[in-house]
Design an enzyme around this catalytic site. Sequence first.
Site, PDB file in Angstrom:
ATOM      1  N   GLN A   1       0.826  -1.200   0.000  1.00 25.91           N
ATOM      2  CA  GLN A   1       0.000   0.000   0.000  1.00 25.91           C
ATOM      3  C   GLN A   1       0.863   1.254   0.000  1.00 25.91           C
ATOM      4  O   GLN A   1       1.908   1.310   0.645  1.00 25.91           O
ATOM      5  CB  GLN A   1      -0.909  -0.001   1.241  1.00 25.91           C
ATOM      6  CG  GLN A   1      -1.993   1.040   1.195  1.00 25.91           C
ATOM      7  CD  GLN A   1      -3.096   0.741   2.198  1.00 25.91           C
ATOM      8  OE1 GLN A   1      -3.291  -0.402   2.589  1.00 25.91           O
ATOM      9  NE2 GLN A   1      -3.818   1.761   2.615  1.00 25.91           N
TER      10      GLN A   1
ATOM     11  N   SER B   1       4.380  -6.241   2.721  1.00 30.02           N
ATOM     12  CA  SER B   1       3.104  -6.109   3.418  1.00 30.02           C
ATOM     13  C   SER B   1       1.969  -6.686   2.566  1.00 30.02           C
ATOM     14  O   SER B   1       1.929  -7.890   2.320  1.00 30.02           O
ATOM     15  CB  SER B   1       2.855  -4.644   3.784  1.00 30.02           C
ATOM     16  OG  SER B   1       1.721  -4.503   4.613  1.00 30.02           O
ATOM     17  N   LEU B   2       1.057  -5.847   2.086  1.00 28.65           N
ATOM     18  CA  LEU B   2       0.001  -6.296   1.194  1.00 28.65           C
ATOM     19  C   LEU B   2       0.577  -7.132   0.056  1.00 28.65           C
ATOM     20  O   LEU B   2      -0.030  -8.113  -0.397  1.00 28.65           O
ATOM     21  CB  LEU B   2      -0.742  -5.083   0.623  1.00 28.65           C
ATOM     22  CG  LEU B   2      -1.548  -5.290  -0.661  1.00 28.65           C
ATOM     23  CD1 LEU B   2      -2.768  -6.135  -0.378  1.00 28.65           C
ATOM     24  CD2 LEU B   2      -1.912  -3.955  -1.286  1.00 28.65           C
TER      25      LEU B   2
ATOM     26  N   ARG C   1      -9.263  -7.268   4.702  1.00 28.55           N
ATOM     27  CA  ARG C   1      -8.073  -6.847   5.457  1.00 28.55           C
ATOM     28  C   ARG C   1      -8.016  -5.330   5.547  1.00 28.55           C
ATOM     29  O   ARG C   1      -7.759  -4.751   6.614  1.00 28.55           O
ATOM     30  CB  ARG C   1      -6.820  -7.391   4.772  1.00 28.55           C
ATOM     31  CG  ARG C   1      -5.485  -7.040   5.433  1.00 28.55           C
ATOM     32  CD  ARG C   1      -4.358  -7.673   4.622  1.00 28.55           C
ATOM     33  NE  ARG C   1      -3.044  -7.494   5.197  1.00 28.55           N
ATOM     34  CZ  ARG C   1      -2.199  -6.537   4.881  1.00 28.55           C
ATOM     35  NH1 ARG C   1      -2.569  -5.610   3.978  1.00 28.55           N
ATOM     36  NH2 ARG C   1      -1.005  -6.453   5.435  1.00 28.55           N
TER      37      ARG C   1
ATOM     38  N   HIS D   1       0.978  -2.264  11.033  1.00 33.95           N
ATOM     39  CA  HIS D   1       2.082  -3.056  11.577  1.00 33.95           C
ATOM     40  C   HIS D   1       2.508  -2.617  12.980  1.00 33.95           C
ATOM     41  O   HIS D   1       3.690  -2.441  13.261  1.00 33.95           O
ATOM     42  CB  HIS D   1       3.278  -3.031  10.615  1.00 33.95           C
ATOM     43  CG  HIS D   1       2.939  -3.499   9.242  1.00 33.95           C
ATOM     44  ND1 HIS D   1       2.580  -4.797   8.965  1.00 33.95           N
ATOM     45  CD2 HIS D   1       2.852  -2.819   8.064  1.00 33.95           C
ATOM     46  CE1 HIS D   1       2.301  -4.909   7.670  1.00 33.95           C
ATOM     47  NE2 HIS D   1       2.451  -3.724   7.115  1.00 33.95           N
TER      48      HIS D   1
ATOM     49  N   GLN E   1       1.520 -10.618  10.562  1.00 34.28           N
ATOM     50  CA  GLN E   1       1.993  -9.543   9.677  1.00 34.28           C
ATOM     51  C   GLN E   1       1.273  -8.224   9.935  1.00 34.28           C
ATOM     52  O   GLN E   1       1.830  -7.142   9.734  1.00 34.28           O
ATOM     53  CB  GLN E   1       1.792  -9.982   8.221  1.00 34.28           C
ATOM     54  CG  GLN E   1       2.401  -9.063   7.189  1.00 34.28           C
ATOM     55  CD  GLN E   1       1.544  -8.981   5.939  1.00 34.28           C
ATOM     56  OE1 GLN E   1       0.382  -8.617   5.999  1.00 34.28           O
ATOM     57  NE2 GLN E   1       2.139  -9.316   4.803  1.00 34.28           N
TER      58      GLN E   1
END
Length: 427
Positions: free
Chosen positions: A11, A92-93, A117, A201, A250
């Site tokens: 993102q 991440s994503l 999510r 996070h 995560q």
Amino acid sequence: MNKLAFIFPGQGSQYVGMGKDLVHNYPIAREVFEEASEALGFSLEKYCFDGTMEELSQTEITQPAILTVSVAAFKVITNETDLVPSLVAGHSLGEYSALVSAGVISLADAVRLVHKRGRFMQEAVEQNVGAMAAVYGMDKEIVREVCLSASKDGHEVVISSYNSPEQVVISGHRLAVEQAGASLTGMGAKVIPLRVSAPFHCALMASAGERMRKELEGQVFGSFTYPVISNVTGRPYDRSDEIVQNLTDQITLPVLWSESMKYAVEHGISSVIELGPQTVLRNLMKQNAPDIHACSFGESKDLKAVQEVIAKQQTAEPDKLLFIIRCLAIAVCTRNTNWDNEAYTKGVIEPYRKVQHMLEELESSGGQPTMEQMREALTMLQSVFTTKGTEKEEQQERFEQIQRETRTWELFPQLAEGILEAEPVVL
């Protein structure tokens, strides 16, 4: 050794118009968008091509949109070239995009998962309670100490992403992030507040993590076509049953991107292609591993930059050690249909452990496998297939996959025809 990795952005890389060029020029990219939109029940093209940046930056839209563009880029690259990665990773994503590319999660399931999510992460914290900031030019240990000092009175800030030796991201309660940022600026760091809708996070995302766990526990995961690096460990997944825990963790734990790229370098990756919008990860490679050839592919014009990678892969030598590694990985990931314990022990466990021990000795000594050792790995895999009751068509697909990934067609030419018993070519 010329090994290739595909990496997928997270993102923050979104922009209005992303994916439009791919859809216009490649039918396979349009198919990706159509499948994703159908799974979601709304048009991603509307947001990606014709929406506003404000609309596209809504987390629950951003995440499936970036994933779809990334998978479209992956489909185009693999359809237009013969490139096969030795491993994949996503920031991440982007880890979801990596898992789709490796065949672990279907595109339809992935876009539905990241749509939720994004919503869960957005709803975890009230607006303006949290914040994030990128920190440049400061040792990570100092940043960690400053975050600890700024975390007080119920407000917390932590390092949420280790992007490179030169850059980390901090995340948490807005007041703590601002205080840490001011302290770090005074110490000579460059601190840039990030325009995000939630503090990702960090512990503030705990409720989103638990909600996501429930979604993931209902998901069916496939076998790994090639290794996928996990953000929370900086190492490839060993088993499919790690996916739920790692993707849950995560959401609240830091992204170990620098560690992930270090692993890639240590395991022979020499070229990297970022698949998806923008060039964030390609640029980070200059800090993480300046000797690696990095390029990006998100539009048709980027294919020119990929040509050098293609040339490198075409002249690459067979990767014999990876051949052993992939035989073991596929043996583990192959679905079992045989519940006879004695047969399973003799046909799967014993030959697998023997080859695993052989690999450990090779890695410890730094040696390269002999043709006999490679053949032993193949024989082990055939035994696993037979014992587990694997269909012949899947067996052949897996053997061909190993040859593509390790460039060993000339070593075992008969394998492409499904003839395992034939003697290997000695080069």
